[in-house]
Design a protein around this motif. Structure first.
Motif, short mmCIF file in Angstrom:
data_model
loop_
_atom_site.label_atom_id
_atom_site.label_comp_id
_atom_site.label_asym_id
_atom_site.label_seq_id
_atom_site.Cartn_x
_atom_site.Cartn_y
_atom_site.Cartn_z
N ALA A 177 2.76 8.15 9.44
CA ALA A 177 3.21 6.89 10.02
C ALA A 177 2.53 6.75 11.37
CB ALA A 177 4.73 6.87 10.18
N LEU A 178 1.81 5.63 11.56
CA LEU A 178 1.08 5.41 12.81
C LEU A 178 1.29 3.98 13.30
CD1 LEU A 178 -1.07 7.24 10.81
CD2 LEU A 178 -2.13 7.44 13.06
N ILE A 179 1.14 3.80 14.60
CA ILE A 179 1.19 2.47 15.21
C ILE A 179 0.09 2.40 16.27
CG2 ILE A 179 2.87 3.15 16.97
CD1 ILE A 179 4.11 0.33 16.61
N ASP A 180 -0.51 1.22 16.44
CA ASP A 180 -1.57 1.11 17.43
C ASP A 180 -1.10 0.31 18.64
OD1 ASP A 180 -1.77 -1.61 16.85
OD2 ASP A 180 -3.70 -1.48 15.85
N ASP A 181 -2.02 0.13 19.60
CA ASP A 181 -1.65 -0.49 20.86
C ASP A 181 -1.48 -2.01 20.76
OD1 ASP A 181 -4.33 -0.85 20.37
OD2 ASP A 181 -5.03 -0.16 22.32
N ARG A 182 -1.72 -2.59 19.60
CA ARG A 182 -1.44 -4.02 19.38
C ARG A 182 -0.14 -4.24 18.61
NH1 ARG A 182 -6.87 -3.79 18.03
NH2 ARG A 182 -6.28 -3.66 15.83
N GLY A 183 0.41 -3.17 18.06
CA GLY A 183 1.60 -3.29 17.25
C GLY A 183 1.32 -3.25 15.76
N ASP A 184 0.07 -3.02 15.35
CA ASP A 184 -0.24 -2.80 13.94
C ASP A 184 0.36 -1.46 13.50
OD1 ASP A 184 -1.80 -5.07 14.22
OD2 ASP A 184 -3.67 -3.96 14.43
N SER A 185 0.76 -1.39 12.25
CA SER A 185 1.36 -0.15 11.76
C SER A 185 0.75 0.24 10.42
CB SER A 185 2.87 -0.29 11.63
OG SER A 185 3.22 -1.34 10.74
N GLU A 186 0.83 1.53 10.13
CA GLU A 186 0.29 2.09 8.88
C GLU A 186 1.26 3.15 8.39
OE1 GLU A 186 -2.96 5.44 8.02
OE2 GLU A 186 -3.79 3.69 9.07
N LEU A 187 1.71 3.02 7.17
CA LEU A 187 2.66 3.96 6.58
C LEU A 187 2.15 4.35 5.20
CD1 LEU A 187 5.51 5.28 6.89
CD2 LEU A 187 6.43 3.29 5.68
N SER A 188 2.04 5.66 4.94
CA SER A 188 1.55 6.12 3.64
C SER A 188 2.26 7.40 3.24
CB SER A 188 0.04 6.35 3.67
OG SER A 188 -0.29 7.43 4.52
N GLY A 189 2.26 7.65 1.92
CA GLY A 189 2.90 8.87 1.43
C GLY A 189 2.44 9.21 0.03
N THR A 190 2.48 10.50 -0.29
CA THR A 190 2.19 10.98 -1.64
C THR A 190 3.24 12.01 -2.03
OG1 THR A 190 0.74 12.76 -0.82
CG2 THR A 190 -0.30 10.65 -1.38
N PHE A 191 3.63 11.97 -3.31
CA PHE A 191 4.56 12.94 -3.87
C PHE A 191 3.91 13.45 -5.14
CE2 PHE A 191 8.36 13.61 -6.72
CZ PHE A 191 8.72 14.83 -6.16
N ALA A 192 3.67 14.78 -5.21
CA ALA A 192 2.89 15.34 -6.30
C ALA A 192 3.59 16.53 -6.93
CB ALA A 192 1.50 15.75 -5.79
N PRO A 193 4.58 16.29 -7.79
CA PRO A 193 5.28 17.40 -8.43
C PRO A 193 4.49 17.99 -9.60
CG PRO A 193 6.17 15.32 -9.21
CD PRO A 193 5.14 14.99 -8.17
N ARG A 194 4.68 19.27 -9.84
CA ARG A 194 4.17 19.91 -11.03
C ARG A 194 5.08 19.57 -12.20
NH1 ARG A 194 -0.95 22.25 -11.09
NH2 ARG A 194 -1.39 23.12 -9.01
#
Length: 671
Positions: A177-194
């Motif tokens: 989860a990231l945010i920049d100095d303009r207020g843009d945001s980025e959210l990502s995730g992975t779930f990898a079960p066997r």
């Protein structure tokens, strides 16, 4: 959906037949064999280096300062989009990808694959870059130059092959989860079960923000706005063993991307869903059977730069794609790796537009393109020398082309139906790579290739900044002929150097050609040729925690159109010089710092070289620092020198690329 889609379903069903036969053979083997599930396609052949390939691993892909895949790919000098803007601020239909300065319009001249599936939009030919997330990938292999293997009808400038990461590569859970100095945001995730002997990967990403100003201060009007954007993508991938050496891979991907370009109300959107099944056999008779279906849509509102009112509502561009391939590698022995197979693709699409000036009109244009190809290729290892040769034949078709304009009462002001066309085209390639001394390899290759015109190039006209680009339903396929030679050196462990000299010529290249009498009128046309010659350099140095990666492309590209004004001029959007240098320092496990310096030489917006895009040099940075257990702090910096990057220039009216941007966030990885 078009009637061609059920054929893809038949292909998917047929893909199980080789597996059933080989499963019976495997059952006769004694003892419990080890089951290894990779989630990949078949391994590359021993002659792959003959074509000057470059690979980028997952770690480098995830160090892109913007978090965008096009930023990561720009580490390979010679990679370019139609325009310099990234997938936050460009019109998606301009996201054509090419290599070796063979650009000229917004359609991709490079074949882009994700787990073997072509990713180009079925109508436009652009690549949905925002749907390809670096954090889901195991790596990418880039081949500059033409090819003739599976899906080779489209690899005019080269091939970019993305491979999805497996569960073992991703870990059980990962997220950021990231945010920049303009207020843009980025959210990502992975779930990898066997899942037994197999695995599944569920992934998602969401980007949004107010964006940056693409309009310079001195050109802003009351209607000017930032390049606001919001996009998301979600994917599910599952891999399961059928026998110890046969695995089934299934993947679905859905994405949406909405952007505002320059003016309030100038909104553009893309959407898509992809699904594919792949059966890979790694036994004595190796095979790769793949089938896929795609649904895409695109919408766009054009706002006048004079009145600031909407002039065109491209309300929908529904398109569908379907295809598949079968590749077989029989055990011929004698140092040979023989590849036999065929592939099939069909694209159907239509643009639905409402013209708002000077009177209300309704426009439709579209058609269906198809390609059925067969190919054969052999790699022959003779001690320190590997020889390769391949050929393919393509049955192409252009069908059901139409374009109409109607009034609100339903009466037509024009209603055109274009003749169907079809034919056969052939292409070949061959090469050699030789280990001439310890740490010294020589390679050489020659090739031909082809690319069909897209539905967009054939049937759709459009207007940008007062310049009209007209359709051409009579466009012919582009034909490539090229050759290259290279030297690869590894003088010491951790040090590698390479240089490649190339000459590529695209005959009947499709370009947007400016009218001799009206500079505001352009027409898509087959010009005699685009000729590109150049040198490509690459270097890698790794010493303990320090790693350096450099890339440089020097290209002399020109249009060959005897007797015309553009003869000898560079194709639009193609620089002579492109370079990138990355220095990374990893002092301990989990710690990474990297800086990247990039330079793109001057280029021109148009074919007549009247609108200059000045050279630009940028500095990016990335840092990841462990703070507690599986949690790390991430800091990214884009264009830290705040270089003014001009991405579009139409008679002095310009768009700008990303300014200085600083991102801060957290990354989690649980193995």
């Amino acid at each position: 959906m078009p009637r061609s889609i059920p054929r893809a379903a038949l292909l998917l069903g047929f893909s199980a037949l080789p597996g059933a036969a080989l499963a019976a053979s495997a059952a006769e083997d004694a003892g419990p064999p080890e089951i290894v599930v990779t989630g990949r396609g078949l391994d590359a052949g021993p002659a792959t280096p003959a074509y000057g390939t470059t690979e980028i691993g997952a770690e480098r892909l995830n160090q892109a300062a913007s978090g965008r895949i096009e930023d990561a790919l720009s580490a390979i000098a010679g990679f370019q989009q139609f325009r310099r803007s990234d997938s936050r601020s460009s019109n998606p239909s301009a996201q054509g990808v090419t290599l070796r300065a063979l650009g000229g319009n917004a359609t991709s001249r490079t074949l882009v694959l994700l787990d073997g599936v072509p990713m180009a939009d079925p109508f436009f030919g652009y690549i949905p870059l925002s749907a390809i997330s670096p954090e889901r990938l195991a790596g990418v292999r880039v081949t500059r130059g033409g090819g003739s293997g599976a899906f080779g009808a489209g690899a005019v400038a080269g091939t970019i092959e993305f491979a999805s990461a497996s569960a073992s590569q991703l870990g059980r859970f990962g997220g950021s989860a990231l945010i920049d100095d303009r207020g843009d945001s980025e959210l990502s995730g992975t779930f990898a079960p066997r899942l037994g002997s197999g695995f599944a990967v569920l992934s998602g990403r969401w980007d949004r923000g107010p964006g940056f100003w693409t309009t310079p201060v001195e050109q802003r009007a009351a209607a000017s706005v930032r390049a606001r954007y919001e996009s998301w993508s979600a994917g599910l991938r599952a891999v399961a063993p059928i026998t110890p050496d046969i695995e089934l891979q299934a993947r679905v991907l859905a994405f949406r991307d909405n952007r505002t370009l320059r003016f309030a109300g100038a909104d553009t959107g893309t959407a898509g869903e992809d699904a594919s099944l792949r059966l890979v056999g790694r036994g004595r008779w190796q095979f790769d059977v793949l089938g896929y279906v795609q649904r895409r849509d695109f919408s766009n509102v054009v706002v006048s730069a004079v009145t600031f009112r909407p002039t065109l509502n491209q309300r929908a561009t529904p398109s569908t794609g379907a295809g598949g391939k079968l590749e077989l590698r029989p055990p011929v022995g004698g140092g040979h790796l023989l590849r036999l197979g065929g592939d099939w693709r069909v694209a159907t699409g239509e643009t639905l537009e409402t013209g708002l000036t000077p009177t209300l009109t309704y426009r439709r244009a579209g058609g269906t393109n198809g390609d059925l190809g067969v190919f054969a290729e052999d790699d022959w290892t003779l001690g320190p020398v590997v020889l390769t040769a391949g050929a393919r034949a393509d049955r192409w078709s252009i069908r059901s082309g139409h374009a109409s304009v109607a009034r609100p009462d339903g009466t037509f002001t024009s209603n055109l139906v274009f003749a169907d066309r079809s034919g056969w085209l052939g292409s070949v390639r061959g090469g050699a790579v030789a280990q001439v001394a310890p740490g010294v390899k020589l390679r050489a290759a020659g090739y031909t290739g082809l690319r069909q015109p897209t539905l967009n190039e054939l049937y759709r006209s459009f207007v940008v900044a007062g310049v009209t680009t007209n359709r051409n339903p009579l466009l012919k396929a582009e034909r490539l002929a090229g050759a290259e030679a290279g030297l690869d050196l590894t003088p010491l462990p951790g040090i590698s150097l390479s240089v490649t000299a190339f000459s590529n010529r695209v005959r009947d290249a499709i370009a947007n050609v400016t009218s001799a009498t009206d500079p505001n009128q352009r027409t898509r046309a087959n010009i005699a040729a685009i000729q590109a010659r150049g040198l490509e350099f690459a270097a890698h140095l790794e010493r303990g925690p320090l790693a350096l990666d450099g890339s440089l492309a020097l290209t002399d590209a020109a249009m060959r159109t005897p007797g015309q004004a553009l003869n000898g001029k560079r194709p639009a959007q193609t620089p002579k010089v492109a370079a990138a240098l990355t220095a990374a320092y990893r002092p301990a496990a989990g710690w990474t710092t990297a800086i990247t310096l990039r330079h793109v030489g001057a280029q021109f917006e148009d074919d007549l070289q009247t609108d200059l895009l000045p050279a630009a040099t940028t500095l990016d940075a990335f840092a990841q620092v462990p703070i507690a257990g599986s949690v790390s702090l991430v800091l990214r910096g884009e264009n830290l020198t705040d270089t003014r990057i001009i991405t579009r220039n139409s008679g002095g009216t310009v768009d700008l690329g990303a300014p200085r941007t600083v991102w801060l966030g957290l990354r989690v990885g649980i193995r």
